[in-house]
Write a protein that holds these residues in place. Structure first.
Motif, mmCIF file in Angstrom:
data_model
loop_
_atom_site.group_PDB
_atom_site.id
_atom_site.type_symbol
_atom_site.label_atom_id
_atom_site.label_comp_id
_atom_site.label_asym_id
_atom_site.label_seq_id
_atom_site.Cartn_x
_atom_site.Cartn_y
_atom_site.Cartn_z
ATOM 1 N N LEU A 91 0.856 -1.178 0.000
ATOM 2 C CA LEU A 91 0.000 0.000 0.000
ATOM 3 C C LEU A 91 0.898 1.236 0.000
ATOM 4 O O LEU A 91 1.808 1.341 0.823
ATOM 5 C CB LEU A 91 -0.900 0.011 1.231
ATOM 6 N N PRO A 92 0.674 2.162 -0.921
ATOM 7 C CA PRO A 92 1.578 3.310 -1.041
ATOM 8 C C PRO A 92 1.555 4.190 0.203
ATOM 9 O O PRO A 92 0.537 4.302 0.894
ATOM 10 C CB PRO A 92 1.054 4.053 -2.268
ATOM 11 N N MET A 129 0.037 5.988 6.125
ATOM 12 C CA MET A 129 0.904 6.875 6.906
ATOM 13 C C MET A 129 0.594 6.736 8.392
ATOM 14 O O MET A 129 -0.559 6.493 8.772
ATOM 15 C CB MET A 129 0.718 8.328 6.461
ATOM 16 N N PRO A 130 1.611 6.859 9.253
ATOM 17 C CA PRO A 130 1.374 6.720 10.692
ATOM 18 C C PRO A 130 0.453 7.827 11.199
ATOM 19 O O PRO A 130 0.588 8.990 10.795
ATOM 20 C CB PRO A 130 2.782 6.858 11.299
ATOM 21 N N PRO A 131 -0.511 7.505 12.064
ATOM 22 C CA PRO A 131 -1.363 8.549 12.645
ATOM 23 C C PRO A 131 -0.559 9.434 13.588
ATOM 24 O O PRO A 131 0.382 8.962 14.237
ATOM 25 C CB PRO A 131 -2.435 7.758 13.389
ATOM 26 N N SER A 132 -0.937 10.692 13.674
ATOM 27 C CA SER A 132 -0.157 11.638 14.479
ATOM 28 C C SER A 132 -0.862 12.078 15.748
ATOM 29 O O SER A 132 -0.291 12.827 16.537
ATOM 30 C CB SER A 132 0.174 12.880 13.639
ATOM 31 N N CYS A 188 2.873 1.226 7.904
ATOM 32 C CA CYS A 188 2.818 2.642 7.540
ATOM 33 C C CYS A 188 4.179 3.261 7.814
ATOM 34 O O CYS A 188 4.845 2.918 8.793
ATOM 35 C CB CYS A 188 1.762 3.377 8.355
ATOM 36 N N ALA A 189 4.594 4.179 6.956
ATOM 37 C CA ALA A 189 5.904 4.798 7.114
ATOM 38 C C ALA A 189 5.836 6.266 6.739
ATOM 39 O O ALA A 189 5.072 6.672 5.855
ATOM 40 C CB ALA A 189 6.941 4.091 6.247
ATOM 41 N N ALA A 190 6.615 7.075 7.428
ATOM 42 C CA ALA A 190 6.768 8.487 7.105
ATOM 43 C C ALA A 190 8.235 8.838 7.308
ATOM 44 O O ALA A 190 8.814 8.501 8.344
ATOM 45 C CB ALA A 190 5.889 9.360 7.984
ATOM 46 N N PRO A 191 8.861 9.477 6.313
ATOM 47 C CA PRO A 191 10.284 9.786 6.415
ATOM 48 C C PRO A 191 10.561 10.679 7.621
ATOM 49 O O PRO A 191 9.734 11.523 7.954
ATOM 50 C CB PRO A 191 10.585 10.502 5.099
#
Length: 326
Positions: A74-75, A80-83, A223-226
């Motif tokens: 999944l792109p 994306m990780p929840p904040s 999920c990943a976020a730089p």
């Protein structure tokens, strides 16, 4: 296989979170396919026809849903990780999706195509502002198919977090993560194995790892976020039990009463009084009275976890509740 490596600081700061975006994404993938899970049949049957009709009029939406439902990747612009921790809102998550530039969306979708077990092209990717269009689709799915059921789903997810937080406090992360995913496992003292595909190890930042339950997906995704933020989405425990209420349990109800029988059945998975009240749609006072009777009868026990008391069935409670299955 991919290993997520955690420093001692990252390990101490890892925690649970909720993500309405992940809940919506998982539900959208389930709705885009024929129903394969008996416990989802009723919900799927109510919502699938309208969802399928929407896809038939929107090639962009149909392309996204078809690809997301047939890929091992999944792109990151939707995964994306929840904040916001346990208070994450869908609006805050979709704002981030809407801002993703077209070139990043295309790159992510191309990677999903390369990891799919079906043949795909991106001919449906026309126009521009694909991030905003994806966010709009997710919002429509939420409003139409999830929002009316969100209070019950949220209670289920919070129960899973309560259960795993209790395991974490008593036994540590390896026990808390047990059976979270068929493909994930604790490795040594500082790493989590995620999936079985080859790939480089990843280092989790000092903010720690997030673990995010969802109620309808049978799979799990990362999920990943730089540069170093990660979250693992996993199916919450107990969804099948909460959605299949068709079988009669008259003997147990006649023995201890309808309200207490419902609580004893619900405590197949430990929960607080507030979680039970939300799950069973009863007042907190009513739940508290029943819990007192069940506790005095040694059918349940309570354990304090922080400021909350988590109730579970005793051996006698398991035995009594188990008699209804025979």
């Amino acid at each position: 296989m991919v290993l997520l490596r955690l420093s001692p600081m990252a390990l101490s700061r890892s925690r649970f979170a909720l993500s309405p975006l992940a809940e919506t994404l998982g539900s959208m993938i389930v709705l885009g396919k024929p129903c394969s899970d008996p416990w989802l049949a009723r919900w799927h049957g109510r919502h699938h026809p309208a969802f399928a009709a929407t896809l038939d009029t929107d090639p962009f939406a149909k392309g996204l849903v078809t690809l997301f439902g047939s890929t091992k990747w999944l792109p990151e612009f939707v995964a994306m990780p929840p904040s916001g921790g346990m208070r994450t809102t869908l609006t805050s998550e979709l704002e981030k999706v809407a801002r993703v530039p077209d070139e990043e969306v295309r790159a992510g979708l191309a990677k999903s195509v390369s990891h799919s077990w079906k043949r795909h092209d991106l001919s449906w990717l026309d126009g521009h502002e694909w991030g905003a269009r994806t966010a709009d689709l997710l919002r429509r799915v939420w409003d139409t198919h999830i929002s009316p059921d969100w209070p019950r789903r949220r209670a289920l997810l919070e129960r899973d977090v309560t259960y795993r937080a209790g395991l974490l406090a008593a036994y540590g992360w390896p026990r808390a993560l047990a059976h979270m995913s068929r493909r994930s496992a604790w490795v040594g003292t500082d790493a989590i194995r995620f999936g079985n595909r080859p790939g480089p190890d990843r280092v989790v930042g000092d903010e720690g790892m997030l673990f995010v339950p969802v109620s309808v997906a049978s799979g799990t995704w990362l999920c990943a976020a730089p540069p170093d933020k990660y979250a693992q989405v996993y199916p919450a425990r107990g969804y099948a039990a909460t959605t299949d209420r068709s079988r009669p349990h008259h003997a147990l109800e006649q023995l201890i009463g309808t309200g207490r029988a419902a609580i004893l059945r619900a405590l197949e998975h430990p929960a607080t009084s507030s979680e039970l009240a939300a799950h069973l749609n009863r007042s907190l006072g009513t739940i508290g009275g029943h819990l007192g009777v069940l506790r005095d009868a040694d059918l349940i026990a309570g354990t304090r976890v922080g400021r909350r008391v988590v109730y579970r069935r005793t051996e006698s409670g398991d035995l009594l509740a188990g008699q209804r299955e025979s």
